[in-house]
Structures are given as structure tokens and as C-alpha cells.
Design an enzyme around this catalytic site. Structure first.
Site, PDB file in Angstrom:
ATOM      1  N   GLY A 252       0.797  -1.226   0.039  1.00 26.20           N
ATOM      2  CA  GLY A 252       0.043   0.095  -0.066  1.00 26.20           C
ATOM      3  C   GLY A 252       0.573   1.145   0.043  1.00 26.20           C
ATOM      4  N   GLU A 294       4.014  -6.429   1.582  1.00 25.82           N
ATOM      5  CA  GLU A 294       3.569  -6.673   0.181  1.00 25.82           C
ATOM      6  C   GLU A 294       3.468  -5.645  -0.901  1.00 25.82           C
ATOM      7  OE1 GLU A 294       0.735 -10.631   1.032  1.00 25.82           O
ATOM      8  OE2 GLU A 294       0.085  -8.599   1.644  1.00 25.82           O
ATOM      9  N   GLY A 296       2.821  -3.764  -4.004  1.00 25.85           N
ATOM     10  CA  GLY A 296       2.751  -3.798  -5.522  1.00 25.85           C
ATOM     11  C   GLY A 296       3.044  -2.596  -6.310  1.00 25.85           C
ATOM     12  N   ARG A 297       2.053  -1.605  -6.087  1.00 22.91           N
ATOM     13  CA  ARG A 297       2.424  -0.251  -6.951  1.00 22.91           C
ATOM     14  C   ARG A 297       3.733   0.298  -6.794  1.00 22.91           C
ATOM     15  NH1 ARG A 297      -2.061   2.956  -7.722  1.00 22.91           N
ATOM     16  NH2 ARG A 297      -3.302   1.920  -6.028  1.00 22.91           N
ATOM     17  N   ARG A 334      -8.059   3.931 -14.770  1.00 21.73           N
ATOM     18  CA  ARG A 334      -8.025   4.507 -13.539  1.00 21.73           C
ATOM     19  C   ARG A 334      -8.512   5.729 -13.275  1.00 21.73           C
ATOM     20  NH1 ARG A 334      -3.793   5.081 -10.673  1.00 21.73           N
ATOM     21  NH2 ARG A 334      -4.614   4.277  -8.803  1.00 21.73           N
ATOM     22  N   TYR A 338     -11.391   5.680 -10.503  1.00 23.90           N
ATOM     23  CA  TYR A 338     -11.081   6.559  -8.979  1.00 23.90           C
ATOM     24  C   TYR A 338     -10.868   7.903  -9.329  1.00 23.90           C
ATOM     25  CZ  TYR A 338      -9.203   1.425  -8.394  1.00 23.90           C
ATOM     26  OH  TYR A 338      -9.028   0.048  -8.390  1.00 23.90           O
ATOM     27  N   CYS A 365     -16.046   4.318 -27.079  1.00 24.71           N
ATOM     28  CA  CYS A 365     -17.222   4.864 -27.012  1.00 24.71           C
ATOM     29  C   CYS A 365     -17.896   5.168 -25.777  1.00 24.71           C
ATOM     30  CB  CYS A 365     -18.194   4.132 -28.081  1.00 24.71           C
ATOM     31  SG  CYS A 365     -17.367   3.987 -29.384  1.00 24.71           S
ATOM     32  N   GLU A 366     -17.434   5.956 -24.861  1.00 24.72           N
ATOM     33  CA  GLU A 366     -17.908   6.436 -23.586  1.00 24.72           C
ATOM     34  C   GLU A 366     -17.377   7.605 -23.327  1.00 24.72           C
ATOM     35  OE1 GLU A 366     -19.211   4.391 -20.844  1.00 24.72           O
ATOM     36  OE2 GLU A 366     -19.346   2.875 -22.440  1.00 24.72           O
ATOM     37  N   TYR A 395      -0.996  -1.262 -12.081  1.00 24.57           N
ATOM     38  CA  TYR A 395      -2.722  -1.408 -12.635  1.00 24.57           C
ATOM     39  C   TYR A 395      -3.017  -1.001 -13.922  1.00 24.57           C
ATOM     40  CZ  TYR A 395      -2.347  -2.515  -7.536  1.00 24.57           C
ATOM     41  OH  TYR A 395      -1.907  -3.106  -6.342  1.00 24.57           O
TER      42      TYR A 395
HETATM   43  C1  LIG Z   1      -3.354  -5.145  -3.598  1.00 28.43           C
HETATM   44  C2  LIG Z   1      -2.790  -5.619  -2.560  1.00 28.43           C
HETATM   45  C3  LIG Z   1      -1.333  -5.373  -2.047  1.00 28.43           C
HETATM   46  C4  LIG Z   1      -0.647  -4.325  -2.948  1.00 28.43           C
HETATM   47  O1  LIG Z   1      -0.915  -3.238  -2.826  1.00 28.43           O
HETATM   48  P1  LIG Z   1      -0.123  -1.896  -3.478  1.00 28.43           P
HETATM   49  O2  LIG Z   1      -1.048  -0.700  -3.203  1.00 28.43           O
HETATM   50  O3  LIG Z   1      -0.079  -2.096  -4.782  1.00 28.43           O
HETATM   51  O4  LIG Z   1       0.997  -1.877  -2.845  1.00 28.43           O
HETATM   52  C5  LIG Z   1      -0.756  -6.022  -1.228  1.00 28.43           C
HETATM   53  N1  LIG Z   1      -1.562  -7.024  -0.672  1.00 28.43           N
HETATM   54  C6  LIG Z   1      -2.722  -7.144  -0.726  1.00 28.43           C
HETATM   55  C7  LIG Z   1      -3.419  -8.181   0.131  1.00 28.43           C
HETATM   56  C8  LIG Z   1      -3.268  -6.781  -2.025  1.00 28.43           C
HETATM   57  O5  LIG Z   1      -4.658  -7.087  -2.079  1.00 28.43           O
END
Ligand SMILES: *Cc1c(COP(=O)(O)O)cnc(C)c1O
Length: 436
Positions: A252, A294, A296-297, A334, A338, A365-366, A395
Site C-alpha cells: 500500500g 507486500e 505492488g504499486r 484508473r 477512481y 465509445c464512452e 494497475y
Molecule cells: C493489492 C494488494 C497489495 C498491494 O498493494 P499496493 O497498493 O499495490 O502496494 C498487497 N497485499 C494485498 C493483500 C493486496 O490486495
């Protein structure tokens, strides 16, 4: 205007052209066509190393970093994660299969999702996914049943909802009590599912997991979440005698889409979280479980950029101006989902301070097919010019669709001065390939 070079992999060359990962963009557009997803592979590796080093340093050589692969999932990325020594999160058969094909060591994979079907569960076990992150009691029983059939013991973490509101977009906040994810501490369901798990013979409970949300900038959010989670770990220990070996605190950390957003110092943040957790563990008189992050982004977002070619430019006097590009919500949903902010800039030169503001829109077409509103734009922008949308590594490809039967763009990796196709551009023929 210096609001455009929001990551250190962006520069302008002497003729004013935007460069990414040290590469001029127009030759890449010419070679691969547009829209085009570009990845700065060195930046991805740098982010992995930053996390791994920060976690090892802050937690005295322990700790794990799992790349949440829903941010961007394709073979080349899993190969990079394998090479960098990362673990991964997976959420579907597709992600599991892709990681498997990339030769990723699946014992380092964690299987998430708030609704794993029996087929998903069997599939993940077949491919040797190391851990299941279990959402609820029914799912726990389903995993027990499949593991029993296979005469194996499945390692799991339990997904717990700590009841934290991260003050981010509602759609990406996941740690509140009323979330669709996990079992809440507040309602007693978290303790209940822990006791259930401890009683099952084909389940090996390793610890707990939480994930409070995404695009989080306040380190306070992680302190509050770990405070609640460590207290829960201690309470469970006292009630059941089970001491969690692992505590996964999710992902996150926010990234910079626009200049006014800060760049988070990951190492400093992790150090702060670690210090807090160590102190809290002493206070609670428990041993600190091995901690997992964890991201991701924050691993892939600013390692990505999307190149578009401008088509129609429409000025409606007294109203607004539209610049249409050859992509849109199909490669970047996105803004539509959002209202996410983005920096979009012309490749050929920097836009002057007092520039006209336009809406950059897609070709679907939106009416909602908008990439961004109020984008400062060159007066002479026109058909054939290139635009770059920054920070599109997370994403985007993973959320891309074929709405309007628009083929998805190619993905090209940039590394050490080389460019290499990771995913070829879709063709209309690919779109009918499944039709029987
Ligand atoms: C989406 C997600 C992440 C990654 O979140 P980011 O904002 O991309 O860092 C980590 N753990 C879980 C369980 C998620 O669903």
C-alpha cells in the site's frame, strides 16, 4: 515547468524531447507503435533491492518482501522477481500459471483473494503455492477438504481486518471492519477462525495477514495497523497458546503520480515501522513474528510509462478542449474508476507555464473515457504528436481490457540501453481466437 519530471528516470534531452530510462521515446514509438507500455527494468530492480535491504536491515536480517503481482503480472516480471529474490502474491489461476511458467519458486508464493473457488484451491495446490492467505471460515474448511484429499498439509496465514481506515480512496481501502476482505478482530470472527484453523489437521497455521489499503502516504497507518495486529497476536497467544511465526502487514505505500504528491522514503518508513513493532512486542512480552511486506504499486508504478499518439484535437470555443489519443480506458481505466490523477506531457517539448488546459481523452465509445482533465498542453499539439502518461507501471496492463474490441498494447522492457518486447501487441485475430 518542472512539474513533469516526477521520477529520476525522466529527463529532457538537449532538443527538449522527453527521455525515459535514458531512452528517447520517439524511436521506440516508431519501432513498436502506440499505445505502448514501457518499463524501466532497472528501476523495478532498484525498488526490489530497496525494499529487501530496508526490511533485512530494520528487522535484523529477518523479514520478507512479497511483490503483489496484481499490480503487473506477466512472465518477464516474475523472472525479475525470481532473480531479485522476492516472494510474490498471486490471486488467480492466471497469475499462478504465469509465475509457474516464469520458473518462479512457488513455495515463495502467497495465494490471496476473498473468494477462492474449490477449483482455485486445487489449482494452487497442484502448482505448489507455498501459502494460502485465508479469508474466512468457509474457505478454511474448503482448503482443509482439498488438502485432505491430496494428503498434504497446507501452510496458511489468516487474513485479519484490523479496523483501520487509511484515509485513502474508498475503493482501495481494505482494512476497515466492514470490508469484504478478511475476518474482523472487533466482531470476534478473527479469534474464532484462528481457533478453527488450529483444530484442522491438514492446515498449518503460520500466522496472520492484514492489508489496510493502497496509495497510502501516512506512515501512521502502518503504526496503527501493526499496533492492532501485534496486540491480536499477543491475545491469541494468551488464549490459545498459538504464537504466530509470521505477520504479513500487506502493501500500500503510495507513489507519485503528480508533482504535488511526495516521494516516500521506503527505507525510512520501514525502519520506523520496525522500531515501533519491536517496542510493541517487548511491551506485549511476545517475540516479534517474522514480518512480511507486500508492495505492488511502489515496486512497478514509476517504472512504467505509456506512450500515445494524438489524433483528434477538438476545441469547443467557450467550453473546453479535447485532445484524443489512440488508447484510453482500455489501457488505463484508473481515471474512470477512481478519478486518479496523472501527469501527461507532450514528448516533443515541455509545456509552458501559462498553457491552455485540455482534457486528454481516449478513443472508446464512452464519455467517461477520460485519461485526465485540466492537462496543460502545447498550443500546436496535433495529429501524430506523441504524449506520455507517467507512472503507469502498476494497475494498467493488468487492468487493461478489450472494450470496443480494442487490442491491448505491447509491453516493452528497457534495460541497460536495450529494449526488449515482453508482450507483443494484440492483433484483431487474437480477439477472435477464443471463438468456436
Ligand atoms: C493489492 C494488494 C497489495 C498491494 O498493494 P499496493 O497498493 O499495490 O502496494 C498487497 N497485499 C494485498 C493483500 C493486496 O490486495
Amino acid at each position: 515547468m518542472n512539474n513533469e519530471l516526477i521520477c529520476n528516470n525522466l529527463t529532457r534531452n538537449s532538443s527538449g524531447e522527453l527521455c525515459f530510462a535514458g531512452r528517447e521515446l520517439s524511436p521506440l514509438a516508431l519501432k513498436y507503435g502506440t499505445p505502448l507500455y514501457l518499463y524501466d527494468e532497472d528501476r523495478i530492480r532498484e525498488r526490489c533491492r530497496t525494499y529487501l535491504k530496508a526490511v533485512k536491515t530494520a528487522f535484523d536480517g529477518r523479514g520478507r518482501v512479497l511483490y503483489a503481482s496484481k499490480a503487473a503480472s506477466f512472465r518477464r516480471l516474475y523472472e525479475i522477481m525470481k532473480e531479485e529474490g522476492m516472494g510474490i502474491d498471486v490471486v488467480s489461476c492466471g497469475e499462478i500459471y504465469t509465475a509457474h511458467l516464469a520458473g518462479f519458486p512457488m513455495e515463495k508464493a502467497y495465494f490471496h483473494s476473498n473468494n477462492k473457488t474449490d477449483e482455485d484451491i486445487a489449482y494452487a495446490m497442484k502448482y505448489g503455492v507455498g501459502y494460502f492467505v485465508v479469508d474466512n471460515a468457509k474457505e478454511l474448511y474448503a482448503i482443509e477438504r482439498v488438502a485432505a484429499e491430496k494428503e498434504m498439509r497446507q501452510r496458511i496465514l489468516l487474513r485479519i481486518t484490523p479496523g483501520i481506515d487509511p484515509h485513502t480512496y474508498a475503493a482501495v481501502a481494505t482494512g476497515k471492519v466492514d470490508s469484504k476482505f478478511g475476518s474482523a478482530i472487533e466482531t470476534g470472527q478473527a479469534e474464532e477462525i484462528t481457533k478453527l484453523a488450529l483444530g484442522l489437521s491438514h492446515i498449518e497455521l503460520c500466522g496472520f495477514h492484514c492489508h489496510v489499503g493502497s496509495q497510502v502516504f501516512d506512515s501512521d497507518v502502518y503504526l496503527r495497523a501493526t499496533d492492532v495486529m501485534l496486540t491480536f497476536v499477543a491475545d491469541i497467544y494468551r488464549v490459545t497458546g498459538f504464537m504466530a511465526a509470521e505477520l504479513d502487514i500487506g502493501g500500500g505505500y503510495g507513489v507519485r503520480y503528480i508533482a504535488s504528491q511526495p516521494e516516500i522514503d521506503i527505507a525510512a518508513n520501514i525502519a520506523e515501522v520496525a522500531e515501533f513493532m519491536k517496542k510493541k512486542a517487548v511491551e506485549l512480552q511476545i517475540e516479534l513474528p517474522e514480518v512480511a511486506f507486500e508492495p505492488g504499486r511502489s515496486i512497478v508504478a514509476d517504472a512504467g510509462l505509456t506512450l500515445y499518439t494524438v489524433g483528434t484535437v477538438k476545441r469547443i470555443p467557450g467550453y473546453k478542449s479535447y485532445v484524443s489519443v489512440d488508447g484510453g480506458m482500455t489501457d488505463n481505466p484508473r481515471f474512470a474508476l477512481y478519478g486518479s490523477p496523472y501527469t501527461i506531457v507532450p514528448v516533443k517539448e515541455t509545456v509552458p507555464e501559462d498553457a491552455e488546459k485540455v482534457s486528454v481523452v481516449g478513443r472508446c465509445c464512452e464519455s467517461g473515457d477520460i485519461l485526465q482533465e485540466n492537462v496543460p498542453m502545447l498550443k500546436d499539439i496535433g495529429r501524430g504528436d506523441l504524449l506520455a502518461c507517467l507512472t503507469t507501471g502498476a494497475y494498467h496492463y493488468s487492468m487493461a481490457s478489450n472494450y470496443n474490441r480494442i487490442p491491448r498494447p505491447a509491453v516493452v522492457m528497457l534495460a541497460g540501453g536495450e529494449d526488449r518486447l515482453a508482450i507483443r501487441r494484440e492483433l484483431p485475430e487474437d480477439l477472435v481466437a477464443l471463438e468456436v
